[in-house]
Design a protein around this motif. Structure first.
Motif, mmCIF file in Angstrom:
data_model
loop_
_atom_site.group_PDB
_atom_site.id
_atom_site.type_symbol
_atom_site.label_atom_id
_atom_site.label_comp_id
_atom_site.label_asym_id
_atom_site.label_seq_id
_atom_site.Cartn_x
_atom_site.Cartn_y
_atom_site.Cartn_z
ATOM 1 N N ALA A 163 0.861 -1.109 0.092
ATOM 2 C CA ALA A 163 0.009 0.212 0.028
ATOM 3 C C ALA A 163 0.723 1.306 0.241
ATOM 4 C CB ALA A 163 -0.974 0.114 1.256
ATOM 5 N N GLU A 164 2.093 1.265 0.750
ATOM 6 C CA GLU A 164 2.916 2.435 0.785
ATOM 7 C C GLU A 164 3.439 2.673 -0.581
ATOM 8 O OE1 GLU A 164 6.625 2.003 2.353
ATOM 9 O OE2 GLU A 164 7.043 3.905 1.492
ATOM 10 N N ASP A 165 3.918 1.435 -1.197
ATOM 11 C CA ASP A 165 4.257 1.880 -2.770
ATOM 12 C C ASP A 165 3.240 2.288 -3.614
ATOM 13 O OD1 ASP A 165 6.900 0.655 -2.302
ATOM 14 O OD2 ASP A 165 6.331 -1.450 -3.213
ATOM 15 N N ALA A 166 1.858 1.842 -3.183
ATOM 16 C CA ALA A 166 1.041 2.587 -4.361
ATOM 17 C C ALA A 166 0.785 3.796 -3.841
ATOM 18 C CB ALA A 166 -0.304 1.582 -3.892
ATOM 19 N N LEU A 167 0.854 4.327 -2.675
ATOM 20 C CA LEU A 167 0.916 5.630 -2.420
ATOM 21 C C LEU A 167 1.901 6.419 -2.976
ATOM 22 C CD1 LEU A 167 -0.534 5.435 1.325
ATOM 23 C CD2 LEU A 167 -1.801 6.504 -0.667
ATOM 24 N N TYR A 168 3.048 5.895 -2.859
ATOM 25 C CA TYR A 168 4.145 6.520 -3.235
ATOM 26 C C TYR A 168 4.310 6.813 -4.756
ATOM 27 C CZ TYR A 168 9.297 7.571 -3.301
ATOM 28 O OH TYR A 168 10.266 8.399 -3.124
ATOM 29 N N SER A 169 3.594 6.006 -5.361
ATOM 30 C CA SER A 169 3.606 6.076 -6.781
ATOM 31 C C SER A 169 2.647 7.009 -7.528
ATOM 32 C CB SER A 169 3.459 4.791 -7.653
ATOM 33 O OG SER A 169 2.282 4.365 -7.467
ATOM 34 N N VAL A 170 1.874 7.648 -6.851
ATOM 35 C CA VAL A 170 0.978 8.540 -6.907
ATOM 36 C C VAL A 170 1.588 9.808 -7.586
ATOM 37 C CG1 VAL A 170 -1.059 10.104 -6.288
ATOM 38 C CG2 VAL A 170 -1.187 7.665 -5.676
ATOM 39 N N PRO A 171 1.409 10.292 -8.735
ATOM 40 C CA PRO A 171 2.090 11.540 -9.178
ATOM 41 C C PRO A 171 2.089 12.699 -8.206
ATOM 42 C CG PRO A 171 0.731 10.839 -10.806
ATOM 43 C CD PRO A 171 0.406 9.786 -9.790
ATOM 44 N N ASN A 172 3.378 13.263 -8.033
ATOM 45 C CA ASN A 172 3.199 14.294 -7.178
ATOM 46 C C ASN A 172 2.216 15.619 -7.315
ATOM 47 O OD1 ASN A 172 4.307 14.689 -4.878
ATOM 48 N ND2 ASN A 172 6.454 15.316 -5.395
ATOM 49 N N ASN A 173 2.000 15.875 -8.633
ATOM 50 C CA ASN A 173 1.136 16.984 -9.032
ATOM 51 C C ASN A 173 -0.171 16.982 -8.429
ATOM 52 O OD1 ASN A 173 0.691 15.029 -10.903
ATOM 53 N ND2 ASN A 173 1.572 16.219 -12.599
ATOM 54 N N TYR A 174 -0.661 15.377 -8.171
ATOM 55 C CA TYR A 174 -1.908 15.458 -7.674
ATOM 56 C C TYR A 174 -1.938 16.145 -6.290
ATOM 57 C CZ TYR A 174 -3.598 11.768 -10.995
ATOM 58 O OH TYR A 174 -3.824 10.893 -11.789
ATOM 59 N N LYS A 175 -1.122 15.816 -5.452
ATOM 60 C CA LYS A 175 -1.138 16.328 -4.504
ATOM 61 C C LYS A 175 -0.860 17.901 -4.518
ATOM 62 C CE LYS A 175 2.286 14.592 -1.484
ATOM 63 N NZ LYS A 175 3.040 14.122 -0.613
ATOM 64 N N GLU A 176 0.043 18.499 -5.216
ATOM 65 C CA GLU A 176 0.257 19.915 -5.478
ATOM 66 C C GLU A 176 -1.109 20.641 -5.740
ATOM 67 O OE1 GLU A 176 3.508 19.658 -7.946
ATOM 68 O OE2 GLU A 176 5.043 18.951 -6.350
ATOM 69 N N GLY A 177 -1.735 19.880 -6.655
ATOM 70 C CA GLY A 177 -3.170 20.373 -7.010
ATOM 71 C C GLY A 177 -4.178 20.644 -6.006
ATOM 72 N N ALA A 178 -4.158 19.381 -5.081
ATOM 73 C CA ALA A 178 -5.056 19.554 -4.195
ATOM 74 C C ALA A 178 -4.777 20.757 -3.083
ATOM 75 C CB ALA A 178 -5.033 18.372 -3.389
ATOM 76 N N PHE A 179 -3.518 21.005 -2.809
ATOM 77 C CA PHE A 179 -2.927 21.666 -1.722
ATOM 78 C C PHE A 179 -3.425 23.141 -2.485
ATOM 79 C CE2 PHE A 179 0.294 18.897 0.047
ATOM 80 C CZ PHE A 179 -0.393 18.489 1.084
ATOM 81 N N ALA A 180 -3.113 23.298 -4.013
ATOM 82 C CA ALA A 180 -3.205 24.640 -4.676
ATOM 83 C C ALA A 180 -4.662 24.995 -4.245
ATOM 84 C CB ALA A 180 -2.757 24.511 -5.944
ATOM 85 N N LEU A 181 -5.547 24.027 -4.442
ATOM 86 C CA LEU A 181 -6.819 24.403 -4.236
ATOM 87 C C LEU A 181 -7.477 24.840 -2.772
ATOM 88 C CD1 LEU A 181 -8.597 21.674 -6.717
ATOM 89 C CD2 LEU A 181 -8.496 24.212 -6.949
ATOM 90 N N GLY A 182 -6.233 24.743 -2.155
ATOM 91 C CA GLY A 182 -6.743 25.000 -0.617
ATOM 92 C C GLY A 182 -7.098 23.820 0.455
ATOM 93 N N ALA A 183 -7.029 22.486 -0.149
ATOM 94 C CA ALA A 183 -7.201 21.294 0.598
ATOM 95 C C ALA A 183 -6.170 21.351 1.745
ATOM 96 C CB ALA A 183 -7.364 20.381 -0.125
ATOM 97 N N LEU A 194 -5.883 8.561 -1.344
ATOM 98 C CA LEU A 194 -6.260 7.165 -1.388
ATOM 99 C C LEU A 194 -7.107 6.775 -2.625
ATOM 100 C CD1 LEU A 194 -7.346 6.995 2.408
ATOM 101 C CD2 LEU A 194 -5.479 5.857 1.244
ATOM 102 N N PRO A 195 -8.127 7.701 -3.071
ATOM 103 C CA PRO A 195 -8.815 7.137 -4.359
ATOM 104 C C PRO A 195 -7.697 6.933 -5.458
ATOM 105 C CG PRO A 195 -9.891 9.078 -3.289
ATOM 106 C CD PRO A 195 -8.546 8.833 -2.462
ATOM 107 N N ALA A 196 -6.714 7.850 -5.383
ATOM 108 C CA ALA A 196 -5.657 7.529 -6.602
ATOM 109 C C ALA A 196 -4.831 6.223 -6.518
ATOM 110 C CB ALA A 196 -4.584 8.722 -6.706
ATOM 111 N N ALA A 197 -4.728 5.955 -5.363
ATOM 112 C CA ALA A 197 -3.939 4.933 -5.168
ATOM 113 C C ALA A 197 -4.825 3.589 -4.869
ATOM 114 C CB ALA A 197 -2.987 5.026 -4.028
#
Lengths: 287, 284
Positions: A163-183, A194-197
């Motif tokens: 599961a950790e590998d799966a989370l790690y392989s989620v592209p970084n820009n997903y996270k950055e995008g979420a933060f940018a939207l104020g999440a 979690l949905p992405a992985a």
């Protein structure tokens, strides 16, 4: 000369690749050959749905329903315990933990995977079994619940690392995008990471379950091995694996009992095959 | 360089393997877990007296031992039950002529937790308990607790014996079985541990496993008969009702090496070891 060397090495590697499949096929053929012989003496439905397992009586009663239910109960119990903890642990390692804690946790989890199951079974017998007995005021602590808890420990390393590998392989820009939207961090983990992985995490869960259902030694030591149809998780159960391990030594080669144990092996093979195929489907369904 | 070393390792391992194979003064013994400690004690004393002879003893259950004898992978099989007709037929087919030698007796002890007030039972009651007809200790004068049945796995000669002589009272037509709720434990020690820690448990095993944390139950053959405690004397004179012979099985007439070991086991010195190991010597 160099070409010849290349040729030899190439063929050797091909042989290695084919060998594993070849052995799986051989094992399966042998299982089928020995296992199907039992259906000469009991019908298919009597075998799968019979309530009584008295293999050494004359005539033997070979109903494996209590064993199937026992295996399923222990496995489901272990999954219920290990999946939330395992996935939570993976999220912590992949997303939250600082570098030093992360390294320590990963090493610890690998160590957990390295403990032989007989040792876990022994520790469980001495510590967990009396605890379960006292907490639930049971006549005996050798129950499906004890087995589930112990097996949860065994499934955890598999679940966490995949599961950790799966989370790690989620592209970084997903996270950055979420933060940018104020999440917030939590919203990002729960709604985006979690949905992405999810396919990788489901595969992790399936592989963990596959490990649990095939586990033998620890369950044999702490589930009590009574072949009854379990009505709750607080009663003793007998699993498919423990039955094969405990009885194979005695079974007279060529007897109905012997064939029945191979047929139990087929049932186990089919169950874990289905689990692995499901895991594989999830793994290859990349986001 | 690396290749040479690799080759050397392979050669060395072949050499070692051939050394192991050329050991002709060794006796392989396999079988009953009940008898492992006893035969191991014989083997140790025997090896002391006959340096150069090597006796290897492994457990696994009576059935495991007999099937190894049949497949020719051991010289002697330890068994706490008679060989079955099926096994005998299989042995003949493989060209193995199994010969039975009675080497000792074993009293089967029924044990409960020392806190349990019940200390004597008839064979009839034992059968009713283990087949699940009596389910609460209060029916036997104990506390109001449901009985936890402990049994050995079906690969154990002890399990087979107990079923045949206690549950089925040696009646071949009987269809009595252990209650499905009986816990099947994989060793006598596991039963001893569970009885020691569980006031509602009842189990059975060979005399050698009794310690202060379990209480042996006195057993009466008939409902109005005398209750007899399992002791070496009562098993020897036959008043204790649940005892069984222990066997070694050989292939045909034993070779001189194996024969000497059996003679030692049956000698007065060997039978003294039987007593020390908490089994019962054969009557003179």
């Amino acid at each position: 000369m160099r070409k010849f060397k290349e040729f030899i090495i190439e063929k050797l590697i091909v042989a290695c690749g084919v060998a594993s499949i070849f052995f799986v096929v051989l094992i399966f053929l042998f299982l089928v050959k020995e296992g199907l012989a039992v259906f000469k003496s009991v019908s298919f439905s009597c075998f799968l749905f019979g309530h009584k397992w008295y293999p050494i009586s004359e005539p033997p009663q070979l109903g494996i329903l209590p064993l199937i239910l026992g295996s399923l109960l222990v496995t489901i119990g272990a999954a219920v315990i290990s999946v939330p903890i395992g996935v939570g642990c993976a999220v912590y390692i992949a997303e939250i933990a600082p570098m030093r804690v992360k390294e320590g946790l990963k090493a610890g989890i690998e160590l957990l995977a390295a403990i032989p199951s007989v040792v876990l079974g022994f520790v469980g017998m001495v510590t967990l079994v009396p605890l379960v007995k006292n907490v639930f005021h049971l006549p005996t602590g050798l129950t499906a619940l004890s087995g589930s808890i112990m097996l949860a420990f065994m499934a955890m390393p598999t679940i966490v690392s995949i599961a950790e590998d799966a989370l790690y392989s989620v592209p970084n820009n997903y996270k950055e995008g979420a933060f940018a939207l104020g999440a917030t961090h939590w919203q990002t983990i729960w709604r985006v990471m979690l949905p992405a992985a999810s396919s990788g995490i489901l595969a992790a869960v399936m592989l963990g379950i596959g490990r649990v259902i095939g586990e033998t030694m620890a369950v044999m030591m702490i589930t009590g091995n009574a072949a009854i149809i379990p009505k709750s998780i607080l009663v003793p159960v007998r699993t498919l694996t423990a039955t094969v391990a405990a009885e194979m030594g005695e079974a007279v080669v060529g007897s109905e009992h012997y064939f029945a144990l191979f047929a139990v092996g087929i049932v186990l093979f089919v169950i874990s095959f289905m689990i692995n195929v499901t895991a594989d489907l999830f793994l290859h369904k990349r986001p | 360089m690396f290749k040479k070393r690799f080759l050397a390792v392979i050669l060395l391992s072949f050499l070692l393997a051939s050394c192991a194979a050329s050991e002709t003064n060794s006796i392989q013994i396999k079988g009953s877990d009940t008898m492992v400690n006893l035969v191991q004690a014989w083997a140790e004393r025997y090896m002391e007296k006959n340096p150069g002879t090597f006796v290897a003893v492994t457990g696994g259950g009576s059935g495991t031992g007999l099937s190894s004898l049949i497949s020719g992978t051991c010289d002697l099989a330890m068994s706490s039950r008679n060989i079955k007709d099926k096994e005998l037929a299989l042995a003949e087919k493989q060209g193995i002529h199994a010969q039975e030698i009675k080497v000792a007796l074993d009293g089967l002890v029924v044990v409960v937790n020392p806190q349990n007030p019940v200390d004597r039972l008839t064979l009839e009651q034992l059968a009713a308990i283990f087949t699940g007809k009596i389910v609460n200790w209060k029916e036997l004068g104990g506390a109001d607790e449901s009985i936890v049945l402990l049994s050995r796995e079906v690969n154990s000669g002890t399990h087979v014996y107990f079923k045949k002589y206690v549950l089925r009272k040696n009646n071949p037509g009987s269809q009595e079985e252990f209650a499905p709720s009986a816990l099947m434990l994989s060793s006598s020690q596991a039963i001893a541990d569970e009885v020691a820690g569980n006031s509602a448990a009842i189990g059975y095993y060979g005399m050698g496993y009794v310690s202060a944390s379990q209480k042996p139950v006195a057993v009466a053959q008939e409902p109005i008969g005398d209750y007899v405690l399992p002791l070496i004397e009562t098993v020897m004179n036959g008043t204790y009702p649940i005892s069984r012979p222990l066997f070694l099985y050989t292939n045909g007439t034993p070779s001189s090496l194996v024969g000497a070991f059996i003679d030692f086991a049956l000698s007065p010195e060997g039978q003294d070891i039987v007593r020390v190991m908490d089994f019962v010597p054969l009557a003179e």
